[in-house]
Design a protein around this motif. Structure first.
Motif, PDB file in Angstrom:
ATOM      1  N   LEU A 191       0.830  -1.200   0.000  1.00 40.76           N
ATOM      2  CA  LEU A 191       0.000   0.000   0.000  1.00 40.76           C
ATOM      3  C   LEU A 191       0.869   1.258   0.000  1.00 40.76           C
ATOM      4  O   LEU A 191       2.063   1.197   0.263  1.00 40.76           O
ATOM      5  CB  LEU A 191      -0.955  -0.030   1.198  1.00 40.76           C
ATOM      6  CG  LEU A 191      -0.458  -0.646   2.508  1.00 40.76           C
ATOM      7  CD1 LEU A 191       0.351   0.371   3.287  1.00 40.76           C
ATOM      8  CD2 LEU A 191      -1.611  -1.159   3.342  1.00 40.76           C
ATOM      9  N   PRO A 192       0.271   2.403  -0.305  1.00 40.66           N
ATOM     10  CA  PRO A 192       1.061   3.628  -0.487  1.00 40.66           C
ATOM     11  C   PRO A 192       1.720   4.168   0.769  1.00 40.66           C
ATOM     12  O   PRO A 192       2.786   4.771   0.684  1.00 40.66           O
ATOM     13  CB  PRO A 192       0.043   4.631  -1.032  1.00 40.66           C
ATOM     14  CG  PRO A 192      -1.073   3.818  -1.574  1.00 40.66           C
ATOM     15  CD  PRO A 192      -1.130   2.595  -0.725  1.00 40.66           C
ATOM     16  N   GLY A 193       1.094   3.977   1.940  1.00 39.82           N
ATOM     17  CA  GLY A 193       1.728   4.538   3.116  1.00 39.82           C
ATOM     18  C   GLY A 193       1.034   4.212   4.414  1.00 39.82           C
ATOM     19  O   GLY A 193      -0.193   4.139   4.477  1.00 39.82           O
ATOM     20  N   ALA A 194       1.834   4.018   5.457  1.00 41.09           N
ATOM     21  CA  ALA A 194       1.304   3.835   6.803  1.00 41.09           C
ATOM     22  C   ALA A 194       0.525   5.077   7.215  1.00 41.09           C
ATOM     23  O   ALA A 194       0.840   6.188   6.791  1.00 41.09           O
ATOM     24  CB  ALA A 194       2.452   3.582   7.779  1.00 41.09           C
ATOM     25  N   PHE A 195      -0.500   4.873   8.022  1.00 37.86           N
ATOM     26  CA  PHE A 195      -1.317   5.940   8.600  1.00 37.86           C
ATOM     27  C   PHE A 195      -2.227   6.640   7.581  1.00 37.86           C
ATOM     28  O   PHE A 195      -2.968   7.544   7.951  1.00 37.86           O
ATOM     29  CB  PHE A 195      -0.456   7.001   9.319  1.00 37.86           C
ATOM     30  CG  PHE A 195       0.212   6.513  10.564  1.00 37.86           C
ATOM     31  CD1 PHE A 195      -0.501   6.365  11.741  1.00 37.86           C
ATOM     32  CD2 PHE A 195       1.555   6.181  10.566  1.00 37.86           C
ATOM     33  CE1 PHE A 195       0.122   5.904  12.905  1.00 37.86           C
ATOM     34  CE2 PHE A 195       2.193   5.723  11.720  1.00 37.86           C
ATOM     35  CZ  PHE A 195       1.464   5.585  12.891  1.00 37.86           C
ATOM     36  N   LEU A 228       3.231  -4.549   3.274  1.00 42.63           N
ATOM     37  CA  LEU A 228       4.456  -3.895   2.853  1.00 42.63           C
ATOM     38  C   LEU A 228       4.173  -2.458   2.421  1.00 42.63           C
ATOM     39  O   LEU A 228       3.176  -2.184   1.755  1.00 42.63           O
ATOM     40  CB  LEU A 228       5.094  -4.683   1.712  1.00 42.63           C
ATOM     41  CG  LEU A 228       6.460  -4.218   1.217  1.00 42.63           C
ATOM     42  CD1 LEU A 228       7.384  -5.411   1.004  1.00 42.63           C
ATOM     43  CD2 LEU A 228       6.319  -3.425  -0.079  1.00 42.63           C
ATOM     44  N   SER A 229       5.061  -1.551   2.819  1.00 38.76           N
ATOM     45  CA  SER A 229       4.917  -0.156   2.416  1.00 38.76           C
ATOM     46  C   SER A 229       6.290   0.491   2.331  1.00 38.76           C
ATOM     47  O   SER A 229       7.217   0.108   3.050  1.00 38.76           O
ATOM     48  CB  SER A 229       4.042   0.599   3.423  1.00 38.76           C
ATOM     49  OG  SER A 229       3.898   1.951   3.040  1.00 38.76           O
ATOM     50  N   VAL A 230       6.410   1.468   1.445  1.00 38.46           N
ATOM     51  CA  VAL A 230       7.663   2.209   1.341  1.00 38.46           C
ATOM     52  C   VAL A 230       7.686   3.257   2.454  1.00 38.46           C
ATOM     53  O   VAL A 230       7.433   4.445   2.248  1.00 38.46           O
ATOM     54  CB  VAL A 230       7.822   2.855  -0.054  1.00 38.46           C
ATOM     55  CG1 VAL A 230       9.151   3.601  -0.145  1.00 38.46           C
ATOM     56  CG2 VAL A 230       7.750   1.790  -1.137  1.00 38.46           C
ATOM     57  N   PHE A 288      12.144  -3.518  -2.883  1.00 41.19           N
ATOM     58  CA  PHE A 288      11.213  -4.602  -3.205  1.00 41.19           C
ATOM     59  C   PHE A 288      10.149  -4.107  -4.181  1.00 41.19           C
ATOM     60  O   PHE A 288       9.850  -4.764  -5.182  1.00 41.19           O
ATOM     61  CB  PHE A 288      10.564  -5.137  -1.927  1.00 41.19           C
ATOM     62  CG  PHE A 288       9.751  -6.386  -2.137  1.00 41.19           C
ATOM     63  CD1 PHE A 288      10.335  -7.645  -2.028  1.00 41.19           C
ATOM     64  CD2 PHE A 288       8.396  -6.325  -2.441  1.00 41.19           C
ATOM     65  CE1 PHE A 288       9.593  -8.809  -2.228  1.00 41.19           C
ATOM     66  CE2 PHE A 288       7.638  -7.469  -2.637  1.00 41.19           C
ATOM     67  CZ  PHE A 288       8.246  -8.719  -2.538  1.00 41.19           C
ATOM     68  N   SER A 289       9.588  -2.943  -3.886  1.00 41.31           N
ATOM     69  CA  SER A 289       8.547  -2.380  -4.754  1.00 41.31           C
ATOM     70  C   SER A 289       9.088  -2.120  -6.155  1.00 41.31           C
ATOM     71  O   SER A 289       8.394  -2.361  -7.157  1.00 41.31           O
ATOM     72  CB  SER A 289       7.997  -1.079  -4.149  1.00 41.31           C
ATOM     73  OG  SER A 289       7.421  -1.326  -2.884  1.00 41.31           O
ATOM     74  N   ASP A 290      10.328  -1.636  -6.234  1.00 43.79           N
ATOM     75  CA  ASP A 290      10.954  -1.390  -7.532  1.00 43.79           C
ATOM     76  C   ASP A 290      11.146  -2.704  -8.276  1.00 43.79           C
ATOM     77  O   ASP A 290      10.863  -2.812  -9.479  1.00 43.79           O
ATOM     78  CB  ASP A 290      12.289  -0.676  -7.328  1.00 43.79           C
ATOM     79  CG  ASP A 290      12.891  -0.175  -8.628  1.00 43.79           C
ATOM     80  OD1 ASP A 290      12.127   0.124  -9.569  1.00 43.79           O
ATOM     81  OD2 ASP A 290      14.133  -0.087  -8.718  1.00 43.79           O
ATOM     82  N   GLY A 291      11.617  -3.726  -7.555  1.00 38.86           N
ATOM     83  CA  GLY A 291      11.811  -5.033  -8.177  1.00 38.86           C
ATOM     84  C   GLY A 291      10.523  -5.663  -8.661  1.00 38.86           C
ATOM     85  O   GLY A 291      10.519  -6.439  -9.621  1.00 38.86           O
ATOM     86  N   SER A 323       4.797   2.624  -3.165  1.00 37.55           N
ATOM     87  CA  SER A 323       4.294   1.410  -3.810  1.00 37.55           C
ATOM     88  C   SER A 323       2.878   1.644  -4.317  1.00 37.55           C
ATOM     89  O   SER A 323       2.065   2.294  -3.655  1.00 37.55           O
ATOM     90  CB  SER A 323       4.282   0.241  -2.825  1.00 37.55           C
ATOM     91  OG  SER A 323       3.664  -0.897  -3.411  1.00 37.55           O
ATOM     92  N   TRP A 324       2.593   1.086  -5.500  1.00 37.61           N
ATOM     93  CA  TRP A 324       1.210   1.004  -5.966  1.00 37.61           C
ATOM     94  C   TRP A 324       0.487  -0.011  -5.074  1.00 37.61           C
ATOM     95  O   TRP A 324       1.109  -0.902  -4.511  1.00 37.61           O
ATOM     96  CB  TRP A 324       1.153   0.578  -7.426  1.00 37.61           C
ATOM     97  CG  TRP A 324      -0.206   0.728  -8.049  1.00 37.61           C
ATOM     98  CD1 TRP A 324      -1.055  -0.274  -8.417  1.00 37.61           C
ATOM     99  CD2 TRP A 324      -0.862   1.955  -8.373  1.00 37.61           C
ATOM    100  NE1 TRP A 324      -2.208   0.250  -8.949  1.00 37.61           N
ATOM    101  CE2 TRP A 324      -2.120   1.620  -8.925  1.00 37.61           C
ATOM    102  CE3 TRP A 324      -0.528   3.310  -8.240  1.00 37.61           C
ATOM    103  CZ2 TRP A 324      -3.047   2.575  -9.348  1.00 37.61           C
ATOM    104  CZ3 TRP A 324      -1.429   4.257  -8.666  1.00 37.61           C
ATOM    105  CH2 TRP A 324      -2.668   3.891  -9.211  1.00 37.61           C
ATOM    106  N   ARG A 325      -0.808   0.125  -4.959  1.00 36.80           N
ATOM    107  CA  ARG A 325      -1.569  -0.790  -4.108  1.00 36.80           C
ATOM    108  C   ARG A 325      -1.849  -2.099  -4.870  1.00 36.80           C
ATOM    109  O   ARG A 325      -2.410  -2.079  -5.969  1.00 36.80           O
ATOM    110  CB  ARG A 325      -2.885  -0.129  -3.676  1.00 36.80           C
ATOM    111  CG  ARG A 325      -3.579  -0.853  -2.532  1.00 36.80           C
ATOM    112  CD  ARG A 325      -4.927  -0.184  -2.229  1.00 36.80           C
ATOM    113  NE  ARG A 325      -4.811   1.166  -1.715  1.00 36.80           N
ATOM    114  CZ  ARG A 325      -4.636   1.475  -0.433  1.00 36.80           C
ATOM    115  NH1 ARG A 325      -4.542   0.505   0.471  1.00 36.80           N
ATOM    116  NH2 ARG A 325      -4.548   2.735  -0.048  1.00 36.80           N
ATOM    117  N   TYR A 326      -1.467  -3.222  -4.257  1.00 35.99           N
ATOM    118  CA  TYR A 326      -1.721  -4.535  -4.859  1.00 35.99           C
ATOM    119  C   TYR A 326      -1.651  -5.595  -3.769  1.00 35.99           C
ATOM    120  O   TYR A 326      -1.213  -5.342  -2.642  1.00 35.99           O
ATOM    121  CB  TYR A 326      -0.690  -4.855  -5.960  1.00 35.99           C
ATOM    122  CG  TYR A 326       0.722  -5.076  -5.461  1.00 35.99           C
ATOM    123  CD1 TYR A 326       1.198  -6.359  -5.185  1.00 35.99           C
ATOM    124  CD2 TYR A 326       1.585  -4.002  -5.277  1.00 35.99           C
ATOM    125  CE1 TYR A 326       2.490  -6.560  -4.729  1.00 35.99           C
ATOM    126  CE2 TYR A 326       2.877  -4.194  -4.808  1.00 35.99           C
ATOM    127  CZ  TYR A 326       3.329  -5.463  -4.538  1.00 35.99           C
ATOM    128  OH  TYR A 326       4.612  -5.670  -4.083  1.00 35.99           O
TER     129      TYR A 326
END
Length: 245
Positions: free
Chosen positions: A43-47, A77-79, A107-110, A126-129
């Motif tokens: 997901l894009p971000g915590a909080f 997982l989040s950046v 990881f998101s880049d990979g 990260s895009w949401r998936y």
């Protein structure tokens, strides 16, 4: 450029820097995925609103059903850095989910899922998936559509559970209003536990949630008052009749 669907490929080989018990710990993708069946949602971000209100809590709530259906671990997982993710874990209902910081976005880049969200002041995120990974190999991915904003249509917990087992039954959940020392409340909680219905207990006190709140919500002045999946059941006798059906 379309975001890649990497089904059939292995997950990126990355080492995550994690803070545990005030010490730095290296967690590798082998440790997370090797020999295991893992559900990952990114997901894009915590909080952030959708992540906190829906995405993470529902995966946490459905975790026991995932585990019953062969999933060994659920990873969020989040950046974000590990300090942010650890604080978010404390703030959330996340006991059944491992929150993993992809601080450098490797990881998101990979995965081909690192996207620029500078319009929101986020930078690269990260895009949401979501995806189902078996022994490091991606079996299934649910990637949100590439439209403006933060779409949340297919990467949810229920969609993933339905893919794993379309006959899986999500657990029923209840909310029960109680008071300290109430024997009927104890009886009601015992009935819920005997029927494998997890519950949130809201204590009626002179401050915080009061009897006035209870009247506003349940139009009742006595406890317990029980709701199951949002449906108003009533008191302990009503619960007993409901469960007998």
């Amino acid at each position: 450029m379309a975001l890649p669907n990497r089904e059939g490929q292995t997950v990126p080989n990355v080492t995550f820097r994690v803070r545990e018990n005030n010490e730095w710990v290296n967690v590798t993708t082998d440790e997370i995925f090797k020999g295991k069946t893992v559900v990952v949602f990114s997901l894009p971000g915590a909080f952030t609103p959708t992540c906190s209100s829906t995405h993470l809590p529902r995966f946490n709530e459905l975790a026991p059903v995932f585990f019953e259906n062969g999933v060994d671990e659920i990873v969020c997982l989040s950046v974000n850095d590990t300090f942010v993710m650890n604080e978010w874990a404390k703030d959330q209902e996340s006991d059944n989910v491992r929150l993993l910081p992809d601080g450098n976005g490797e990881f998101s880049d990979g995965m081909g899922m690192l996207v620029n969200k500078e319009d929101l002041g986020f930078g690269m995120r990260s895009w949401r998936y979501s995806m189902l990974v078996k022994d490091g190999v991606i079996e299934k991915m649910f990637i949100e559509p590439e439209v403006p904003g933060d779409p949340f249509e297919v990467s949810d917990a229920d969609t993933m559970l339905n893919y794993i087992n379309s006959n899986a039954q999500p657990p029923r959940v209840a909310t029960i209003f109680t008071k300290v020392g109430c024997p009927f409340c104890a009886k009601a909680k015992s009935m819920l536990e005997d029927n494998n219905i997890s519950y949130e207990e809201i204590l009626i006190t002179n401050s915080g949630v009061t009897s006035r709140t209870l009247r506003a919500v349940a139009n009742a002045g006595t406890v317990p008052q029980i709701f199951i999946e949002g449906e108003y059941i009533g008191g302990s006798d009503d619960l007993e009749a409901f469960l007998a059906k």
